[in-house]
Design an enzyme around this catalytic site. Structure first.
Site, mmCIF file in Angstrom:
data_model
loop_
_atom_site.group_PDB
_atom_site.id
_atom_site.type_symbol
_atom_site.label_atom_id
_atom_site.label_comp_id
_atom_site.label_asym_id
_atom_site.label_seq_id
_atom_site.Cartn_x
_atom_site.Cartn_y
_atom_site.Cartn_z
ATOM 1 N N TYR A 68 0.865 -1.186 0.000
ATOM 2 C CA TYR A 68 0.000 0.000 0.000
ATOM 3 C C TYR A 68 0.896 1.229 0.000
ATOM 4 O O TYR A 68 1.490 1.565 1.035
ATOM 5 C CB TYR A 68 -0.900 -0.042 1.229
ATOM 6 C CG TYR A 68 -1.917 1.077 1.342
ATOM 7 C CD1 TYR A 68 -2.272 1.865 0.254
ATOM 8 C CD2 TYR A 68 -2.555 1.324 2.556
ATOM 9 C CE1 TYR A 68 -3.220 2.871 0.363
ATOM 10 C CE2 TYR A 68 -3.506 2.324 2.684
ATOM 11 C CZ TYR A 68 -3.830 3.099 1.586
ATOM 12 O OH TYR A 68 -4.766 4.098 1.715
ATOM 13 N N LYS A 125 -1.374 -1.330 -4.228
ATOM 14 C CA LYS A 125 -2.307 -0.214 -4.387
ATOM 15 C C LYS A 125 -1.452 1.037 -4.353
ATOM 16 O O LYS A 125 -0.839 1.356 -3.322
ATOM 17 C CB LYS A 125 -3.340 -0.171 -3.257
ATOM 18 C CG LYS A 125 -4.225 1.083 -3.328
ATOM 19 C CD LYS A 125 -5.060 1.312 -2.082
ATOM 20 C CE LYS A 125 -5.833 2.635 -2.233
ATOM 21 N NZ LYS A 125 -6.614 2.975 -1.020
#
Length: 292
Positions: free
Chosen positions: A133, A162
């Site tokens: 992330y 992400k």
């Protein structure tokens, strides 16, 4: 398991007037997002106010979402220490989530080598899929591309990222280096469609809480009507500019959902509800994009 694709909602955590988790509203949210046509849920992400939840609350939120959802569920497992990240990750995987979303430590800022060591030990310790992330807005860290590539090469369970940098050059380089061997998910709504045209596999975006039907629709137009997809991207961008960038993101998303008639309660302190003029600004925006 197959590669994760599509638009995932990093859903909010509903609270009641005492700022306790409202479990009934959480169950309702899961089904609302499924009905909107989204491809999966991300629980315990930034919009879920994960830093404000206790360990026990995190597990109960994840348990309910996994129990209620027939879609893939990614669970956030981001803590400042490696040991706590692993402890939470093991517990979440034990609940049956499909993957973990793991951000970097966000208090002390690790060096690239320390980041690699942190993630490498986590990957070695967890028997489940890990999605990195990258969220410099909140952590102050852009995970270096060389660190990402090294982790993906050395750990088969580090399956994707992400990327919330909103940097198309960075996303393009990730796709060039990794191709279809690595899941790349846009983390900001304003680069969804451009990143998909270059080969990204989907998105995890805050505005999917507010306009889930638009986010689901634009992904369906990925291989079809580019004119319609462009129109949808521009509408989604407006919502993103107002709800995610103009105000406190947590407070604004919850306000927008309440305006749409979706009860999610107030944010947990130190985040506070928006002032009336901000709420009215959001209301006008939602009306402009046809979400009211």
């Amino acid at each position: 398991m197959p590669m994760l694709r599509g638009v995932f909602v990093p859903h909010v955590t509903p609270f009641d007037e005492r700022e306790d988790v409202n479990w009934e509203l959480l169950r309702e949210l899961v089904h609302r997002f499924e009905d909107a046509g989204l491809d999966g849920l991300v629980t315990l992400g930034s919009n879920g106010e994960f830093p404000y939840l206790s360990f026990e609350e995190k597990l109960e939120v994840a348990r309910i979402v996994r129990e209620e959802s027939s879609l893939p569920v990614i669970a956030g497992s981001t803590e400042n220490s490696m040991r706590e990240t692993i402890r939470l990750g093991k517990a979440l995987l034990g609940l049956g989530v499909d993957a973990l979303l793991v951000g970097p430590p966000y208090y002390f800022k690790p060096s690239p080598e320390e980041l690699y060591a942190h993630y490498s030990r986590i990957a070695d310790s967890l028997d489940g899929r890990i999605i990195l992330y990258n969220v410099p807005k909140f952590t102050g860290i852009n995970i270096p591309l060389d660190v990402i590539e090294r982790l993906a090469d050395e750990h088969s369970n580090v399956i994707g990222i992400k990327d919330s940098s909103a940097n198309m050059g960075r996303i393009t380089e990730l796709l060039r280096r990794r191709g279809d061997k690595f899941t790349v998910l846009a983390g900001t709504a304003d680069v969804m469609y451009p990143s998909w045209l270059l080969g990204a596999h989907g998105a995890i975006v805050a505005v999917a809480n507010v306009v889930p039907e638009l986010c689901a629709e634009i992904y369906r137009f990925l291989s079809g009507d580019h004119g319609r997809a462009r129109e949808l991207q521009l509408r989604i961008n407006l919502v993103n500019e107002v709800v995610v960038k103009r105000y406190n993101q947590i407070s604004a998303i919850k306000a927008a959902m309440e305006i749409r008639g979706w009860k999610v309660g107030r944010p947990r302190l130190p985040s506070m509800p928006l002032q009336k003029d901000a709420v009215e600004d959001i209301r006008k925006t939602l009306a402009e994009v046809g979400a009211l």
